[in-house]
Write a protein that holds these residues in place. Structure first.
Motif, PDB file in Angstrom:
ATOM      1  N   ASP A  92       7.519  15.139  -7.228  1.00  0.00           N
ATOM      2  CA  ASP A  92       6.822  14.319  -8.213  1.00  0.00           C
ATOM      3  C   ASP A  92       7.605  13.058  -8.562  1.00  0.00           C
ATOM      4  OD1 ASP A  92       8.820  15.745  -9.412  1.00  0.00           O
ATOM      5  OD2 ASP A  92       7.703  16.138 -11.264  1.00  0.00           O
ATOM      6  N   GLN A  93       8.962  13.100  -8.435  1.00  0.00           N
ATOM      7  CA  GLN A  93       9.758  11.900  -8.674  1.00  0.00           C
ATOM      8  C   GLN A  93       9.525  10.869  -7.568  1.00  0.00           C
ATOM      9  OE1 GLN A  93      13.533  13.949  -8.739  1.00  0.00           O
ATOM     10  NE2 GLN A  93      13.729  13.749 -10.976  1.00  0.00           N
ATOM     11  N   VAL A  94       9.446  11.343  -6.343  1.00  0.00           N
ATOM     12  CA  VAL A  94       9.184  10.442  -5.217  1.00  0.00           C
ATOM     13  C   VAL A  94       7.807   9.811  -5.361  1.00  0.00           C
ATOM     14  CG1 VAL A  94       8.907  10.297  -2.724  1.00  0.00           C
ATOM     15  CG2 VAL A  94      10.723  11.726  -3.687  1.00  0.00           C
ATOM     16  N   ILE A  95       6.799  10.632  -5.658  1.00  0.00           N
ATOM     17  CA  ILE A  95       5.429  10.114  -5.765  1.00  0.00           C
ATOM     18  C   ILE A  95       5.296   9.146  -6.931  1.00  0.00           C
ATOM     19  CG2 ILE A  95       3.033  10.767  -6.233  1.00  0.00           C
ATOM     20  CD1 ILE A  95       3.521  13.325  -4.725  1.00  0.00           C
ATOM     21  N   SER A  96       5.957   9.451  -8.039  1.00  0.00           N
ATOM     22  CA  SER A  96       5.880   8.560  -9.194  1.00  0.00           C
ATOM     23  C   SER A  96       6.378   7.162  -8.838  1.00  0.00           C
ATOM     24  CB  SER A  96       6.707   9.139 -10.344  1.00  0.00           C
ATOM     25  OG  SER A  96       6.740   8.238 -11.431  1.00  0.00           O
ATOM     26  N   PHE A  97       7.499   7.084  -8.137  1.00  0.00           N
ATOM     27  CA  PHE A  97       8.006   5.768  -7.753  1.00  0.00           C
ATOM     28  C   PHE A  97       7.033   5.078  -6.797  1.00  0.00           C
ATOM     29  CE2 PHE A  97      10.150   2.873  -4.924  1.00  0.00           C
ATOM     30  CZ  PHE A  97      10.930   2.112  -5.777  1.00  0.00           C
ATOM     31  N   GLN A  98       6.559   5.794  -5.789  1.00  0.00           N
ATOM     32  CA  GLN A  98       5.680   5.187  -4.791  1.00  0.00           C
ATOM     33  C   GLN A  98       4.411   4.631  -5.437  1.00  0.00           C
ATOM     34  OE1 GLN A  98       7.359   4.900  -2.179  1.00  0.00           O
ATOM     35  NE2 GLN A  98       7.639   6.746  -0.927  1.00  0.00           N
ATOM     36  N   GLU A  99       3.818   5.401  -6.310  1.00  0.00           N
ATOM     37  CA  GLU A  99       2.560   4.957  -6.927  1.00  0.00           C
ATOM     38  C   GLU A  99       2.782   3.790  -7.887  1.00  0.00           C
ATOM     39  OE1 GLU A  99      -0.238   8.926  -6.834  1.00  0.00           O
ATOM     40  OE2 GLU A  99       1.071   8.642  -8.563  1.00  0.00           O
ATOM     41  N   GLN A 100       3.884   3.823  -8.649  1.00  0.00           N
ATOM     42  CA  GLN A 100       4.170   2.687  -9.534  1.00  0.00           C
ATOM     43  C   GLN A 100       4.380   1.410  -8.721  1.00  0.00           C
ATOM     44  OE1 GLN A 100       6.952   3.176 -12.951  1.00  0.00           O
ATOM     45  NE2 GLN A 100       7.165   5.295 -12.205  1.00  0.00           N
ATOM     46  N   LEU A 101       5.113   1.539  -7.626  1.00  0.00           N
ATOM     47  CA  LEU A 101       5.386   0.358  -6.821  1.00  0.00           C
ATOM     48  C   LEU A 101       4.100  -0.201  -6.228  1.00  0.00           C
ATOM     49  CD1 LEU A 101       7.318  -1.625  -5.482  1.00  0.00           C
ATOM     50  CD2 LEU A 101       7.637   0.025  -3.623  1.00  0.00           C
ATOM     51  N   LEU A 102       3.261   0.649  -5.635  1.00  0.00           N
ATOM     52  CA  LEU A 102       2.015   0.169  -5.052  1.00  0.00           C
ATOM     53  C   LEU A 102       1.139  -0.500  -6.110  1.00  0.00           C
ATOM     54  CD1 LEU A 102       1.041   3.055  -2.605  1.00  0.00           C
ATOM     55  CD2 LEU A 102       1.707   0.732  -2.005  1.00  0.00           C
ATOM     56  N   GLU A 103       1.101   0.045  -7.304  1.00  0.00           N
ATOM     57  CA  GLU A 103       0.295  -0.536  -8.376  1.00  0.00           C
ATOM     58  C   GLU A 103       0.793  -1.933  -8.732  1.00  0.00           C
ATOM     59  OE1 GLU A 103      -2.722  -0.774 -11.249  1.00  0.00           O
ATOM     60  OE2 GLU A 103      -2.411   0.649  -9.603  1.00  0.00           O
ATOM     61  N   ARG A 104       2.098  -2.100  -8.826  1.00  0.00           N
ATOM     62  CA  ARG A 104       2.664  -3.402  -9.164  1.00  0.00           C
ATOM     63  C   ARG A 104       2.442  -4.414  -8.028  1.00  0.00           C
ATOM     64  NH1 ARG A 104       6.848  -3.678 -13.160  1.00  0.00           N
ATOM     65  NH2 ARG A 104       7.101  -1.720 -14.281  1.00  0.00           N
ATOM     66  N   VAL A 105       2.713  -3.991  -6.783  1.00  0.00           N
ATOM     67  CA  VAL A 105       2.645  -4.917  -5.652  1.00  0.00           C
ATOM     68  C   VAL A 105       1.211  -5.369  -5.416  1.00  0.00           C
ATOM     69  CG1 VAL A 105       2.961  -5.102  -3.153  1.00  0.00           C
ATOM     70  CG2 VAL A 105       4.732  -4.052  -4.557  1.00  0.00           C
ATOM     71  N   ARG A 106       0.254  -4.473  -5.516  1.00  0.00           N
ATOM     72  CA  ARG A 106      -1.138  -4.827  -5.231  1.00  0.00           C
ATOM     73  C   ARG A 106      -1.704  -5.804  -6.253  1.00  0.00           C
ATOM     74  NH1 ARG A 106      -2.755   1.377  -3.513  1.00  0.00           N
ATOM     75  NH2 ARG A 106      -2.172   1.171  -1.297  1.00  0.00           N
ATOM     76  N   HIS A 107      -1.061  -5.926  -7.404  1.00  0.00           N
ATOM     77  CA  HIS A 107      -1.519  -6.875  -8.416  1.00  0.00           C
ATOM     78  C   HIS A 107      -0.749  -8.190  -8.399  1.00  0.00           C
ATOM     79  CE1 HIS A 107      -3.508  -3.263 -10.069  1.00  0.00           C
ATOM     80  NE2 HIS A 107      -4.337  -4.130 -10.652  1.00  0.00           N
ATOM     81  N   LEU A 108       0.179  -8.340  -7.447  1.00  0.00           N
ATOM     82  CA  LEU A 108       0.883  -9.613  -7.345  1.00  0.00           C
ATOM     83  C   LEU A 108      -0.043 -10.681  -6.788  1.00  0.00           C
ATOM     84  CD1 LEU A 108       4.361  -8.509  -5.888  1.00  0.00           C
ATOM     85  CD2 LEU A 108       3.880  -9.321  -8.207  1.00  0.00           C
ATOM     86  N   PRO A 109       0.051 -11.914  -7.280  1.00  0.00           N
ATOM     87  CA  PRO A 109      -0.800 -12.996  -6.739  1.00  0.00           C
ATOM     88  C   PRO A 109      -0.555 -13.197  -5.239  1.00  0.00           C
ATOM     89  CG  PRO A 109       0.272 -13.679  -8.780  1.00  0.00           C
ATOM     90  CD  PRO A 109       0.899 -12.383  -8.393  1.00  0.00           C
ATOM     91  N   GLY A 110      -1.625 -13.319  -4.476  1.00  0.00           N
ATOM     92  CA  GLY A 110      -1.524 -13.566  -3.045  1.00  0.00           C
ATOM     93  C   GLY A 110      -1.544 -12.316  -2.200  1.00  0.00           C
ATOM     94  N   VAL A 111      -1.396 -11.135  -2.799  1.00  0.00           N
ATOM     95  CA  VAL A 111      -1.380  -9.892  -2.038  1.00  0.00           C
ATOM     96  C   VAL A 111      -2.802  -9.437  -1.768  1.00  0.00           C
ATOM     97  CG1 VAL A 111      -0.720  -7.457  -2.043  1.00  0.00           C
ATOM     98  CG2 VAL A 111       0.873  -9.192  -2.900  1.00  0.00           C
ATOM     99  N   THR A 112      -3.129  -9.256  -0.508  1.00  0.00           N
ATOM    100  CA  THR A 112      -4.453  -8.770  -0.111  1.00  0.00           C
ATOM    101  C   THR A 112      -4.495  -7.253  -0.042  1.00  0.00           C
ATOM    102  OG1 THR A 112      -4.785 -10.772   1.197  1.00  0.00           O
ATOM    103  CG2 THR A 112      -6.230  -8.901   1.677  1.00  0.00           C
ATOM    104  N   ALA A 113      -3.436  -6.653   0.522  1.00  0.00           N
ATOM    105  CA  ALA A 113      -3.381  -5.199   0.659  1.00  0.00           C
ATOM    106  C   ALA A 113      -1.931  -4.786   0.796  1.00  0.00           C
ATOM    107  CB  ALA A 113      -4.193  -4.730   1.865  1.00  0.00           C
ATOM    108  N   ALA A 114      -1.641  -3.536   0.438  1.00  0.00           N
ATOM    109  CA  ALA A 114      -0.284  -3.004   0.553  1.00  0.00           C
ATOM    110  C   ALA A 114      -0.368  -1.532   0.907  1.00  0.00           C
ATOM    111  CB  ALA A 114       0.493  -3.199  -0.749  1.00  0.00           C
ATOM    112  N   GLY A 115       0.639  -1.045   1.604  1.00  0.00           N
ATOM    113  CA  GLY A 115       0.665   0.353   1.994  1.00  0.00           C
ATOM    114  C   GLY A 115       2.077   0.814   2.275  1.00  0.00           C
TER     115      GLY A 115
END
Length: 877
Positions: free
Chosen positions: A542-565
């Motif tokens: 759950d610690q690994v998943i928490s970091f991964q999901e927080q990061l994807l949420e932040r990155v996908r909302h950055l200006p200019g980002v179309t998609a992230a994975g």
């Protein structure tokens, strides 16, 4: 004593003159004392003494070493001759500098990479052991196999294992977090190699056990860069993956095995997951062994081979156990795939030097025609043929020495450039010009001087004196034998050039083929970076998943980002690893047969971010996480290979991917094929949900971000997003996909460019040589051409005559080169990708290019000959 007196000739002559003057003065004074007038007294003194010049000359001859004296006179004569023709001298010296410099530079690299022994104790006793399953492909060694070899074999003094790893280092004194390439190794690796620490100590047996405290050995570069070369770091702790490690030693600055990028070492037990430590199925280690003095390599390896066969018999029914052991000297293992390109380039520069020698020889032959009368006059005045030959060769050697001095300077610059820009060149840190290289340069220079000068010297010192003195410029220049010689030399030049051009053309086409390979995913406007979730902070799913999901949420909302994975390794970045599997719906296979595929991890948005097409089924979904993650996606290759006449969707793969026991995973999707390396064929792949959070297989993560424009400016905002979640987590390998794929082809591109440069330079030298020789021949045949025109020859006929004379050696050389290339290029098969060694397009383009260059080199001399004024030409006679 003669040699000593030779170098003191001037001083001895000066002392003799002082003695003569003193004697004459004393005798003069005595004569004056007898009553003679001063002038008469001096005259009588000189008569009594005799001829002082004769005495000086006799002493000079006694103090002279004839060989050195002749050599010095020949050098002085050669220098005066070259000074009278500065243009010829400059061109000749530059030609030889290029040929000698290229050879010295490549020899420097070959010597320190391939020929020098490794900087370890008795390196000839060191061998590398690998495993294989009976095919050509080598495999890494399983930890369980290594420990069995180590305990049961008797042919080795020591045997050690190592594997690449990496650690996040966090600072206790406000230093920035950093990812460090590292290596885990058995405690005896350094003693096997014979390496001593620069500071502190190295690992001992007690450090490499399960109950030992965690210790680390630093590289010299890390010790100097991060810890300011402070010796007090020994005995202190540093935080690696959030755990404290005790620094026990620092390696010497000269130690760079197996890669200069490795920054630290930890014991094998502490740096290897326990699930694979003694496994016979997880192949991830590299073994080095030191032979006993009374054992041969074949005996020791046969013993290990027998042990491995026993392992295979016991365990092959339960997993992928290797059946064979292969060995090679450690130097060959370190050098890897660099040996063939280096020898190819060395052959290319040798050909370049030969072309330069032939070019100089051809120029000297053409130039010697005008000096036939000079040679005849010198011979008539008593000069022996041997002396005349020595003078001619001395002139050529002087050119080569000047070119050699300039060439060594060019080689120094070339070596610095090669070691800086030739990526993945092994042992690059040890490459430098040393005394051996300078001796090689001296030998090459002497060889070039002899090869270039001997033929012109022999041909133009045997002239009949009366015939040579009666020759006119027209007859001297148009000698059929001398013209044939010049054309023969040009033929050989062009033949060698054709071989070089075709080899370079094949490699260039291969590189273009490689660059046009579709990796199977998006490559434009895609940014990648890696991070490693390790340590106590990420020890639970759950610690690994928490970091991964927080990061994807932040990155996908950055200006200019179309998609992230997220994935563990992006296309083109290597195989990473394989996992074996079985298909429960299929009949059981024989125990010795194991199906395997490359394994990847992915989040639900990865495939859309990388634009990897969905062929059938679906992608992962957000609810497939933690315990609800028994799903797998396969690529088309795996579907065609293992499900040839059926629908894979809904069926299962049994894979041991999160635990030692096999887990049934349902196939929910089929995606398009992607390549793990551009120069290798597509392999079967399977993807597991990265949001399962399993620390052992999902902690190594590659973030991929696609944007509408250049993604490079996104790297800083993304790293800030990571730091906002975990300020102690470093990132590494921040690259766009185009940079990543370009880096994978960098070595091939560099080697191809080098060979192409040498081939182009060879063509330039050959064309310049053809131009120079043909221009000289036209100048020598000025009277003949004038007579032809005066007798009614059309200017078009003269133009055609000269062009034919110039192009004939090029055409013969082309035919010769094509025949040789047909045999030579078969040796390049292993270096080519998607290109046949006898590719007609490459052969045809080289032929056309060479003919065009030869025609261009011949055009100006031919045009100038056709425009001659016959009156002026005849007056020159």
């Amino acid at each position: 004593m003669t040699w000593f007196r030779f170098f003191r000739r001037q001083r001895s002559d000066s002392e003799l003159q002082q003695e003569i003057r003193a004697y004459v003065e004393a005798e003069t004074e005595e004569n004056i004392a007898r009553g003679m007038a001063p002038e008469e007294a001096r005259r009588r003194a000189n008569i009594k003494f005799g001829n002082p010049q004769s005495i000086r000359e006799k002493l000079w001859r006694q103090n002279t070493v004839a060989a050195i004296d002749h050599l010095w006179r020949d050098l002085a004569y050669a220098a005066r001759t070259l000074k009278r023709t500065p243009g010829f001298a400059a061109i000749a010296i530059l030609v030889m500098a290029l040929g000698i410099g290229a050879n010295v530079a490549l020899f420097t690299v070959v010597r320190h990479v391939l020929l020098n022994p490794l900087p370890f104790s008795n390196p000839n006793q060191l061998i590398a052991l690998d495993e294989t399953s009976g095919h050509d492909k080598k495999d890494s060694v399983a930890g369980g196999d290594f420990y069995d070899w180590q305990s049961a074999s008797h042919g080795f003094q020591q045997m050690a294992i190592w594997r690449f790893s990496g650690y996040n280092i966090s600072g206790d004194r406000n230093e920035l977090p950093e990812f460090l390439p590292a290596m885990t190794c058995s405690w005896n690796l350094f003693s096997t190699l014979g390496v001593q620490p620069a500071l502190g100590r190295l690992f001992v047996d007690a450090d490499d056990t399960d109950k030992a405290g965690v210790t680390v050995v630093l590289s010299w570069s890390l010790f100097k860069r991060r810890f300011n070369a402070d010796p007090s770091i020994i005995g202190k702790t540093i935080r690696l993956n959030t755990f404290p490690y005790t620094v026990i030693g620092v390696l010497p600055q000269s130690f760079s095995f197996p890669d200069p990028k490795v920054q630290l070492w930890v014991p094998y037990y502490k740096g290897t997951p326990s699930i694979i430590l003694h496994s016979h199925y997880s192949h991830n280690g590299h073994v080095i062994a030191r032979l006993k003095p009374d054992y041969s390599a074949s005996q020791a390896v046969q013993e290990v081979q027998a042990i491995q066969r026993g392992i295979y018999t016991r365990f092959s029914g339960t997993g992928p156990v290797s059946s064979e052991v292969v060995s090679q000297p450690l130097i060959d293992d370190v050098v890897g795939d660099t040996k063939a390109p280096l020898y190819l380039l060395m052959a290319a520069v040798s050909c370049l030097l030969l072309i330069a020698c032939l070019n100089l020889s051809n120029l000297l032959v053409a130039r010697a025609v005008a000096r036939r009368k000079e040679m005849a006059v010198r011979s008539a005045l008593g000069g022996s043929r041997v002396h005349l030959i020595c003078q001619q060769i001395t002139e050529c050697v002087l050119i080569c020495i000047s070119g050699g001095i300039l060439g060594v300077g060019l080689a120094h610059l070339a070596v610095r450039w090669l070691t800086k820009y030739w990526l993945n060149l092994p042992r690059a840190e040890a490459i430098h010009i040393d005394a051996t290289v300078l001796f090689f340069a001296l030998g090459v220079t002497a060889f070039a001087g002899a090869v270039s000068g001997i033929l012109p010297a022999l041909l133009f010192t045997d002239a009949n004196v009366s015939t040579a003195l009666q020759d006119s410029p027209r007859t001297a220049g148009s000698s059929s034998s001398k013209a044939s010689l010049r054309k023969g030399l040009m033929t050989v030049e062009f033949g060698i050039t054709v071989v070089l051009l075709i080899c370079a053309g094949l490699l260039f086409k291969s590189f273009l083929q490689l660059g046009s390979v579709d990796p199977g995913c998006a490559t434009r406007n895609v940014l990648t970076m890696r991070y490693f979730l390790r340590g106590q902070t990420y020890s639970k799913p759950d610690q690994v998943i928490s970091f991964q999901e927080q990061l994807l949420e932040r990155v996908r909302h950055l200006p200019g980002v179309t998609a992230a994975g997220l994935t563990n390794v992006v296309p083109g970045d290597g195989p990473y690893g394989e996992m074996t599997f079985t298909i429960p719906e299929h009949p059981p296979q024989p125990p010795e047969k194991h199906d395997s595929a490359l394994f990847r991890t992915a989040d639900p948005g990865y495939f859309q971010a990388m634009q990897i097409p969905l062929v059938a089924g679906r992608f992962f979904i957000s609810t497939e996480r933690l315990g609800n993650s028994s799903f797998v996606i396969i690529n088309q290759r795996l579907a065609h290979e293992f499900f040839p006449n059926e629908d894979p969707l809904g069926k299962h793969l049994a894979v041991s991917w999160r635990s030692p026991s096999a887990e049934k995973l349902e196939i929910v999707g089929i995606v398009g094929d992607t390549r793990h390396r551009l120069n290798e064929p597509v392999q079967s792949m399977m993807w597991f949900p990265i949001l399962s959070g399993a620390p052992g297989v999902t902690a190594e993560t590659a973030l991929v971000v696609r944007s509408t424009t250049d993604p490079a400016p996104l790297s800083i905002p993304i790293q800030k997003s990571i730091a906002a979640i975990d300020p102690d987590l470093p990132v590494s390998n921040v690259l766009t996909m185009q940079e990543l794929l370009g880096r994978s082809m960098a070595s091939s591109s560099f080697e191809t460019s080098l060979l192409g440069a040498f081939a182009t330079l060879s063509l330039l030298l050959a064309s310049v040589g053809l131009f120079g020789v043909l221009s000289y021949l036209v100048a020598q045949r000025t009277s003949e051409i004038g007579i032809r025109i005066a007798l009614g020859a059309q200017r078009e006929q003269v133009l055609r005559l000269i062009l034919t004379d110039g192009l004939r050696p090029a055409l013969v050389g082309l035919a010769l080169g094509l025949c040789i290339s047909a045999a030579v290029t078969r040796k390049l098969q292993s270096q080519l990708y998607g290109t046949h060694p006898l590719d007609p397009a490459v052969f045809g383009l080289v032929a056309i290019a060479l003919l065009l260059v030869a025609a261009a080199a011949c055009t100006f001399p031919a045009w100038r000959a056709s425009r001659l004024d016959p009156i002026k030409a005849l007056r020159m006679e």
